[in-house]
Design an enzyme around this catalytic site. Structure first.
Site, PDB file in Angstrom:
ATOM      1  N   GLN A 175     -55.958  18.850  68.310  1.00  0.00           N
ATOM      2  CA  GLN A 175     -57.310  18.430  67.921  1.00  0.00           C
ATOM      3  C   GLN A 175     -58.109  19.610  67.373  1.00  0.00           C
ATOM      4  O   GLN A 175     -58.189  20.668  67.999  1.00  0.00           O
ATOM      5  CB  GLN A 175     -58.031  17.818  69.141  1.00  0.00           C
ATOM      6  N   LYS A 187     -58.016   8.467  71.260  1.00  0.00           N
ATOM      7  CA  LYS A 187     -56.623   8.457  70.806  1.00  0.00           C
ATOM      8  C   LYS A 187     -55.689   8.103  71.977  1.00  0.00           C
ATOM      9  O   LYS A 187     -54.709   7.396  71.800  1.00  0.00           O
ATOM     10  CB  LYS A 187     -56.270   9.818  70.185  1.00  0.00           C
ATOM     11  N   ASP A 192     -50.439  14.175  62.378  1.00  0.00           N
ATOM     12  CA  ASP A 192     -51.798  14.368  61.853  1.00  0.00           C
ATOM     13  C   ASP A 192     -51.756  14.728  60.360  1.00  0.00           C
ATOM     14  O   ASP A 192     -52.777  14.657  59.673  1.00  0.00           O
ATOM     15  CB  ASP A 192     -52.484  15.506  62.636  1.00  0.00           C
TER      16      ASP A 192
END
Ligand code: NAP
Length: 290
Positions: A93, A49, A116
């Site tokens: 994450q 990412k 996200d």
């Protein structure tokens, strides 16, 4: 059979994002990447990412907290990023170490920065039909279908898996009204009866269970579009690392029946990262009014 090439599609999307960021004046879009603990897959994903951000002209701010970090410490980092006017998107994450409850950790992320798409407000908006940020994996799958001319309107779609990360938002997205939606969606899970009876009538089959090679050739309708989300480690003595990564689909026999199929790797994975970049740019535009 044709491959649904996620790698090529993701490269095109990243190039589009890079083209837009190159034309921006002032500060660059900024993405905060927060990783907690030493999960090896998470390390690889966050590195991917950060690399994609660089390719797209997006600044990334990386924070890595130790395995024993407290929930309060994680919340503190997220709050700092919430309050930082130069940060447009925040990604925490998953999975998190066991002392941290992921729902409680995600809750304080500002919905305007939730690139996200896992915040309850983001998921609620998706369910209500007015999405803002959609989780990147399902969003990437819809984009892959759209860009490959797959018609979803009226299609029978079967989604295997009902997680909040993939299966559930995937089903919501494909059953939305409008372009890339309007499908008739069935969701299967571990309590579903006779899964093959469902998959055999799917025009579009999306496998997101985390069970290696679950979908066999005889479970797929001739000409179906098959999207394999799964990433599973299986022992492979011939591989240099002693293991191989395979999807939830038994690729060879299924590919013989499918009209389109995603490979693993090179299918859904790169699309997930590309959509994070697209969501971050969208967050920047929303926040700066540009
Ligand atoms: P998850 O949270 O473990 O959810 C798995 C889902 O599959 C659950 O709904 C579960 O049912 C269902 N399931 C599991 N075994 C089943 C079985 N034998 N029969 C029927 N249903 C079954 O997993 P996830 O986070 O959604 O991820 C799924 C897979 O996608 C994993 O391999 C993951 O690594 C991969 N993934 C890939 C990407 C990417 O970018 N390529 C992104 C995210 C995830 P219950 O709800 O009843 O337990």
């Amino acid at each position: 059979m044709r491959l649904l090439d996620g790698k090529a599609c993701a490269a095109a999307i990243k190039q589009e994002v890079a083209g837009e960021t190159a034309r921006l004046s002032g500060r660059r879009p900024t993405l905060a990447l927060v990783r907690v603990g030493e999960d090896p897959a998470s390390k690889v994903y966050v590195a991917a990412k950060a690399k994609a951000s660089e390719e797209c002209g997006i600044e990334s701010r990386n924070v890595h907290l130790s395995d024993d970090a407290s929930e309060a410490r994680v919340l503190g980092v997220l709050t700092d990023f919430n309050n930082d006017p130069d940060v447009d998107g925040i990604l925490l994450q998953l999975p998190l170490p066991k002392q941290i409850d992921s729902d409680r950790a995600i809750a304080p992320i500002s919905p305007e920065k939730d690139v996200d798409g896992f915040h309850p407000e983001s998921l609620g908006r998706l369910a209500a039909g007015s999405p803002r940020f959609v989780p990147c994996t399902p969003l990437g799958i819809r984009e892959l279908l759209l860009r490959n001319g797959v018609e979803t309107a009226g299609a029978d779609v079967v989604v295997l898996g009902r997680s909040v990360i993939v299966g559930k938002p995937m089903a919501l997205l494909l059953s939305q009204k409008g372009r890339g939606g309007d499908a008739t969606v069935t969701v299967c899970h571990s309590r579903s009866r006779d899964i093959a009876a469902h998959t055999r009538r799917a025009d579009i089959l999306i496998a997101a269970m985390g069970v290696a090679r679950f979908v066999k050739g005889d479970m797929v309708k001739e000409g179906a579009v098959v999207v394999d989300v799964g990433i599973n480690r299986v022992d492979d003595a011939s591989a240099p690392k002693g293991y191989a990564l395979v999807g939830d689909v038994d690729f060879e026999p299924v590919a013989q029946r499918a009209s389109l199929i995603t490979p693993v790797p090179g299918g859904v994975g790169p699309m997930t990262v590309a959509m994070l970049m697209a969501n971050t740019l969208a967050a920047y535009k929303m926040r700066t009014g540009s």
